[in-house]
Scaffold this motif. Sequence first.
Motif, PDB file in Angstrom:
ATOM      1  N   ILE A 227       0.838  -1.216   0.000  1.00  0.00           N
ATOM      2  CA  ILE A 227       0.000   0.000   0.000  1.00  0.00           C
ATOM      3  C   ILE A 227       0.866   1.257   0.000  1.00  0.00           C
ATOM      4  N   ASP A 228       2.127   1.076  -0.406  1.00  0.00           N
ATOM      5  CA  ASP A 228       3.069   2.195  -0.605  1.00  0.00           C
ATOM      6  C   ASP A 228       3.304   3.017   0.653  1.00  0.00           C
ATOM      7  N   LEU A 229       3.291   2.383   1.812  1.00  0.00           N
ATOM      8  CA  LEU A 229       3.616   3.087   3.054  1.00  0.00           C
ATOM      9  C   LEU A 229       5.098   3.017   3.370  1.00  0.00           C
ATOM     10  N   ILE A 230       5.795   2.063   2.788  1.00  0.00           N
ATOM     11  CA  ILE A 230       7.250   1.976   2.941  1.00  0.00           C
ATOM     12  C   ILE A 230       7.865   1.657   1.587  1.00  0.00           C
ATOM     13  N   SER A 231       9.148   1.888   1.492  1.00  0.00           N
ATOM     14  CA  SER A 231       9.862   1.568   0.264  1.00  0.00           C
ATOM     15  C   SER A 231      10.010   0.059   0.126  1.00  0.00           C
ATOM     16  N   LYS A 232       9.898  -0.444  -1.094  1.00  0.00           N
ATOM     17  CA  LYS A 232      10.062  -1.879  -1.329  1.00  0.00           C
ATOM     18  C   LYS A 232      11.481  -2.328  -1.029  1.00  0.00           C
ATOM     19  N   ASP A 233      12.424  -1.400  -0.950  1.00  0.00           N
ATOM     20  CA  ASP A 233      13.804  -1.753  -0.606  1.00  0.00           C
ATOM     21  C   ASP A 233      13.925  -2.263   0.828  1.00  0.00           C
ATOM     22  N   LEU A 234      12.922  -1.949   1.662  1.00  0.00           N
ATOM     23  CA  LEU A 234      12.960  -2.384   3.057  1.00  0.00           C
ATOM     24  C   LEU A 234      12.441  -3.806   3.247  1.00  0.00           C
ATOM     25  N   VAL A 235      11.922  -4.408   2.194  1.00  0.00           N
ATOM     26  CA  VAL A 235      11.404  -5.774   2.265  1.00  0.00           C
ATOM     27  C   VAL A 235      12.521  -6.745   1.895  1.00  0.00           C
ATOM     28  N   PRO A 236      12.825  -7.741   2.730  1.00  0.00           N
ATOM     29  CA  PRO A 236      13.894  -8.699   2.416  1.00  0.00           C
ATOM     30  C   PRO A 236      13.604  -9.446   1.124  1.00  0.00           C
ATOM     31  N   LEU A 237      14.634  -9.660   0.314  1.00  0.00           N
ATOM     32  CA  LEU A 237      14.486 -10.388  -0.948  1.00  0.00           C
ATOM     33  C   LEU A 237      14.655 -11.873  -0.686  1.00  0.00           C
ATOM     34  N   SER A 238      13.570 -12.509  -0.315  1.00  0.00           N
ATOM     35  CA  SER A 238      13.615 -13.943  -0.065  1.00  0.00           C
ATOM     36  C   SER A 238      12.350 -14.579  -0.604  1.00  0.00           C
ATOM     37  N   SER A 239      12.464 -15.823  -0.999  1.00  0.00           N
ATOM     38  CA  SER A 239      11.332 -16.579  -1.503  1.00  0.00           C
ATOM     39  C   SER A 239      11.558 -18.042  -1.197  1.00  0.00           C
ATOM     40  N   PRO A 240      10.512 -18.872  -1.221  1.00  0.00           N
ATOM     41  CA  PRO A 240      10.698 -20.305  -0.951  1.00  0.00           C
ATOM     42  C   PRO A 240      11.696 -20.949  -1.898  1.00  0.00           C
ATOM     43  N   GLU A 241      11.716 -20.539  -3.175  1.00  0.00           N
ATOM     44  CA  GLU A 241      12.640 -21.133  -4.134  1.00  0.00           C
ATOM     45  C   GLU A 241      14.087 -20.812  -3.761  1.00  0.00           C
ATOM     46  N   GLU A 242      14.326 -19.558  -3.420  1.00  0.00           N
ATOM     47  CA  GLU A 242      15.688 -19.164  -3.058  1.00  0.00           C
ATOM     48  C   GLU A 242      16.146 -19.891  -1.795  1.00  0.00           C
TER      49      GLU A 242
END
Length: 275
Positions: A227-242
């Motif tokens: 909902i654009d309240l924070i920058s997407k850069d603050l979200v860890p880049l992780s996924s089940p595949e990784e």
Amino acid sequence: MSCLPAGFSVSGSSSPIFNNRERGSSLSSRVCSSIGGLQFRGSNSKEIWGNTLDFPDQKGFSNWSNKSPNLDPVYAQGTLSFPKKAQKWWEKSLQPNMVEIESAQELVEYLRNAGDRLVVLNFFSPGCGGCKALHPKICQLAESNSNTIFLTVNYEEHKPMCYALHVHVLPFFRFYRGADGKVCSFSCTNATIKKFKDALAKHGTERCSLGPAKGLEEKELLALASIDLISKDLVPLSSPEEEKVQELVEAAKSSSFSIDESKVELKEGNAMVAA
């Protein structure tokens, strides 16, 4: 201080009084009883420079007119007073370690930069009677626990953020500590303040945790970013595949076989390890 040109006239029912504070000075003036005003004729206007005009009654002084705009100015002294802005209840008795959060971005940064210090997140509403009653005690606890950071969030001003964090009851508290992230959350009032004190005593003790401060959970960060309240850069880049690929790499390292990490590939929707 107000500046009025010599020669001005004052219209009204009450007659002003000119108070000459310099002894021996002369003043050329005339009271016009027909209009109830005072007029200055500018022939000797410098003699009243800097003196004070006292008006015993302000009634009827709604219309001011300038009769001689080209003459020297006359200075009249006055005092203006403005009432102090009333302090809101949640702004009273604040301690140096108490901060009101202005945005979700600021909240995330505070939690991540807190190190190993305990952080208490306090959700309140200006119209919440329980929040108001509890506020003085929270301030006292903040004063006696100066190493703890107390962050307050105004529910009325940050409803989207509160919805994303699943805060639906007030007053509400969350405790965060270093790499452990959120260690507890609950609602309490004056009657159940012991719950708050016990949590403060349990999680506020000196200790050292391994790793950086965790802060909000990943799903909460994703909700705020969506909902654009924070920058997407603050979200860890992780996924089940990784994560799966990483587990395979670590397993290969601990076995008798070797693996070339440069050949590890991640395909969308399917994790594939190639050696």
